[in-house]
Each structure stands twice: as structure tokens, then as C-alpha cells.
Design an enzyme around this catalytic site. Structure first.
Site, PDB file in Angstrom:
ATOM      1  N   TRP A 111       0.826  -1.204   0.000  1.00 33.54           N
ATOM      2  CA  TRP A 111       0.000   0.000   0.000  1.00 33.54           C
ATOM      3  C   TRP A 111       0.861   1.255   0.000  1.00 33.54           C
ATOM      4  O   TRP A 111       0.621   2.187  -0.774  1.00 33.54           O
ATOM      5  CB  TRP A 111      -0.957  -0.026   1.182  1.00 33.54           C
TER       6      TRP A 111
ATOM      7  N   GLY B 111     -10.836   3.886   1.665  1.00 35.56           N
ATOM      8  CA  GLY B 111     -11.727   3.649   0.548  1.00 35.56           C
ATOM      9  C   GLY B 111     -11.481   2.296  -0.081  1.00 35.56           C
ATOM     10  O   GLY B 111     -10.646   1.517   0.380  1.00 35.56           O
TER      11      GLY B 111
ATOM     12  N   ALA C  40      -4.012  -2.127  -3.443  1.00 31.17           N
ATOM     13  CA  ALA C  40      -2.699  -1.636  -3.882  1.00 31.17           C
ATOM     14  C   ALA C  40      -2.350  -2.139  -5.276  1.00 31.17           C
ATOM     15  O   ALA C  40      -1.759  -1.405  -6.086  1.00 31.17           O
ATOM     16  CB  ALA C  40      -1.626  -2.073  -2.876  1.00 31.17           C
TER      17      ALA C  40
ATOM     18  N   LYS D 170     -14.410  -3.295   8.595  1.00 28.39           N
ATOM     19  CA  LYS D 170     -14.700  -4.017   7.346  1.00 28.39           C
ATOM     20  C   LYS D 170     -13.754  -5.197   7.157  1.00 28.39           C
ATOM     21  O   LYS D 170     -14.097  -6.197   6.513  1.00 28.39           O
ATOM     22  CB  LYS D 170     -14.646  -3.064   6.146  1.00 28.39           C
TER      23      LYS D 170
ATOM     24  N   ASP E  85     -15.649   0.344   0.670  1.00 22.56           N
ATOM     25  CA  ASP E  85     -14.496  -0.449   1.066  1.00 22.56           C
ATOM     26  C   ASP E  85     -14.912  -1.869   1.436  1.00 22.56           C
ATOM     27  O   ASP E  85     -14.202  -2.839   1.159  1.00 22.56           O
ATOM     28  CB  ASP E  85     -13.800   0.234   2.254  1.00 22.56           C
TER      29      ASP E  85
ATOM     30  N   ARG F  93      -6.367  -9.499   1.465  1.00 21.42           N
ATOM     31  CA  ARG F  93      -5.713 -10.464   2.344  1.00 21.42           C
ATOM     32  C   ARG F  93      -6.714 -11.071   3.322  1.00 21.42           C
ATOM     33  O   ARG F  93      -6.616 -12.249   3.680  1.00 21.42           O
ATOM     34  CB  ARG F  93      -4.599  -9.773   3.141  1.00 21.42           C
TER      35      ARG F  93
ATOM     36  N   VAL G 181       0.511  -9.174   6.446  1.00 18.15           N
ATOM     37  CA  VAL G 181      -0.306  -8.876   7.626  1.00 18.15           C
ATOM     38  C   VAL G 181      -1.788  -8.953   7.261  1.00 18.15           C
ATOM     39  O   VAL G 181      -2.233  -8.358   6.278  1.00 18.15           O
ATOM     40  CB  VAL G 181       0.029  -7.477   8.184  1.00 18.15           C
TER      41      VAL G 181
ATOM     42  N   GLU H 166      -5.006  -7.727   8.593  1.00 18.37           N
ATOM     43  CA  GLU H 166      -5.457  -6.754   9.582  1.00 18.37           C
ATOM     44  C   GLU H 166      -6.719  -7.202  10.320  1.00 18.37           C
ATOM     45  O   GLU H 166      -6.915  -6.881  11.487  1.00 18.37           O
ATOM     46  CB  GLU H 166      -5.709  -5.394   8.913  1.00 18.37           C
TER      47      GLU H 166
END
Length: 339
Positions: free
Chosen positions: A12, A133, A137, A188, A241, A252, A276, A278
């Protein structure tokens, strides 16, 4: 032309650096690891973004002090679990009223603070903004059209950042509801884990649409309880998003969810993704926030049971479907009274 520093050389941070350089800005791409910085300098390419060469106006470095002091805006693009430690390192180099733009998504687990509040604690002299948003990436780095929203407390700061980032392929909107943008981006990821788990179980589009719709209801309930504006969740950092993260294999969180739905453990799923995830870190903190604010979040609760309590994905999905019958939207009056 501005001088922009991006802290964090993952996908990102790298994608945003590529976007900003295409706009003509000078970009310092600062890795927190010198070995990684050297690899990027050598190949002029971001790991996990193969085939996209970095423009000459991207300066790759691990010298955080120089990169921050030269910048007019600092973009903080490290994973949520590293936000506080990196912000603490940055603080001595940040001048008063310099803008720090947070682009990661999550809560701090121990404090339940948004990442923007974490930065404010560590860098009180800075102005803190947020960008969020439906932005993968992999697509941003290739110039595929997308939109985002930037949130700040001061409109002129939002407009300034909008002018820096906006392009014909990267449409930037602005919104003063920094808290709402942060909450939408954090939660989200948890809902996207649930969507991926459903995929891993072999369920279909109907299931995913249900999870997305009820997921945004959960996000909105928590957000308004915490003081955000409900309209923010109908925007790019909310439903926008959420759709992108639940539907795309770039996500991911969705990919990790698929592995979990197929029977892998949480750790095995994260290892398979290799980056990662999240949502795993946000799940427990989101559930704790729901308890703190007295908000019902059944999807988030079941995701936590799967991740941390060894509940099977199939049983969790069944329990969601067997919940007590409830009214979908509670504040719409019935036009006729029952007799």
C-alpha cells in the site's frame, strides 16, 4: 510539485508512492528496514507488486529523520500493529502542524483507540488526517480507476491533501468525519474475514450479499455509538471499502478467511497469505469495543469464536442463521396496527 514522504514500503505504501510520483511529486519511500530498502533500490520494484518499476522521482531510503524533515506531508503506511512504535520514532522529526496522513486500517487492541488517535498521542504537534476507501494496492499501482476519501478536522487541510492526491484515475473525496472513516476501515476487515470463510465453506453469492449487508449494519451501529456520522458508512470508507474487501482476491482478509473456511487454523491462514492480515488483529478489539458501547455485532462475535475459541466455521455460520428472528430496520413504523 510537492515533497511527500511515505513511511512503509509494503504494497500500500509502495502503491501510493507510485501514484504520487506519476503526478510529478518527489516521493521519499522510507522503509523501516535497511535491507528491504536496499532490495527495492536495487530492483526499483516493490515486493508483491512485480513488474511495476519505480519512477526516478521516488527516492528509496531508510533514513527516517531526513525523509520526514524534507517532507511537506508524511504518509504513514505501516501495519496497524506498528503504528504506535513507528509514530513514536517519527515524533522528534515532525515540525508543528505538519500533516501526518494515516492510510492503515485498524484499532489499537489494548486501548481501542483508532490509529489516528494513537498518532495524536505520539505526535501531538502534528495535524492528523486519514485516507481510506475501496483501494487495492495492486490496482492503484497500475493506474486502474478508483476513488477514496480523505478525512481531516479542518476543511482547508482536506482540500490541500485532495489537490496532492487527486487525479483522473484516483478520485479523492473529502469528509470531516475522521472517526467514521477510521471505524469503517477497521471493522470491514473483520467482515471480510467472514465473507472469505463463507467462500471457503463453498457458500454462494447470496451468503456473501447477506454478510456484506448485515456487516455494514454492524459497522454503522458501532460507529454511531462511538460518535461517528451514520452517513459516512454509506460512503467510500464504509460500504464501498466493504464491498471491495469482501469480493476481491486482492483482499488479504478474504483470502485468509477462505483458508480458515477450508479448515486451516488462524495462524496457518496468515502464513498462507504471507502478509499482515489486519482483520485478525481488528477482530478482538472490535468485539471489545462492541461490548464497551453496548452494541450487538453477531458477525464480529462469530468471527472471534472461529479465530480464538476453536469454533468451527460451519457451526458459526449455522448459529448466525439460527439467531432469533428480528426486525431488519427497527426505526421504520408499521403503517397498520395489529389487532
Amino acid at each position: 510539485m510537492k515533497i511527500i514522504t511515505v513511511i512503509g514500503s509494503g504494497t500500500w505504501g509502495g502503491a501510493l508512492a507510485i501514484h504520487l510520483a506519476k503526478k510529478g511529486h518527489i516521493v521519499y519511500l522510507c522503509s523501516t528496514n535497511e535491507n528491504k530498502a536496499e532490495i527495492i533500490r536495487m530492483h526499483r520494484e516493490i515486493p508483491n507488486l512485480p513488474g511495476i518499476k519505480l519512477d526516478n522521482n521516488i527516492i528509496v531510503t531508510s533514513d527516517m529523520e531526513t525523509a520526514v524533515k524534507k517532507a511537506e506531508v508524511v504518509v504513514l503506511a505501516v501495519a496497524s500493529i506498528y503504528t504506535r512504535s513507528v509514530a513514536r520514532k517519527l515524533s522528534p522529526f515532525v515540525e508543528k502542524d505538519k500533516i501526518i496522513l494515516e492510510v492503515a486500517k485498524g484499532f489499537e487492541e489494548d486501548t481501542l483507540l483508532t490509529l489516528e488517535d494513537v498518532i495524536r498521542e505520539e505526535i501531538p504537534q502534528a495535524k492528523v488526517a486519514i485516507l481510506s476507501g475501496p483501494n487495492h494496492a495492486e490496482e492503484v499501482s497500475r493506474g486502474i480507476p478508483t476513488s477514496c476519501v480523505i478525512g481531516t478536522k479542518k476543511k482547508s487541510d482536506a482540500e490541500y491533501l485532495q489537490s496532492i492526491f487527486n487525479s483522473d484515475m484516483f478520485k479523492v473525496y473529502i469528509n470531516p468525519d475522521v472517526l467514521g472513516i477510521a471505524i469503517g476501515g477497521a471493522v470491514k476487515n473483520v467482515i471480510a474475514l467472514a465473507a472469505g470463510i463463507a467462500d471457503g465453506l463453498g457458500y454462494g453469492d447470496n451468503t456473501k450479499a447477506t454478510l456484506i449487508t448485515r456487516g455494514i449494519a454492524e459497522i454503522s451501529r458501532l460507529g454511531t455509538a462511538m460518535g461517528a456520522n451514520v452517513m459516512t458508512f454509506a460512503g467510500l470508507s464504509g460500504i464501498g471499502d466493504l464491498i471491495a474487501t469482501c469480493a476481491s482476491m486482492h483482499s488479504r482478509n478474504r483470502r485468509a478467511g477462505i483458508f480458515i473456511g477450508q479448515g486451516k487454523t488462524t495462524q496457518e491462514a496468515m502464513d498462507e497469505v504471507g502478509m499482515v492480515v489486519e482483520g485478525v488483529y481488528a477482530a478482538r478489539s472490535t468485539l471489545n469495543a462492541a461490548k464497551k458501547y453496548g452494541v450487538e455485532m453477531p458477525i464480529v462475535n462469530e468471527v472471534n469464536c472461529i479465530l480464538f475459541n476453536e469454533k468451527t466455521a460451519k457451526q458459526a455460520m449455522s448459529d448466525l442463521m439460527l439467531r432469533d428472528n428480528i426486525i431488519e430496520i427497527s426505526n421504520i413504523p408499521w403503517p397498520e396496527e395489529d389487532r
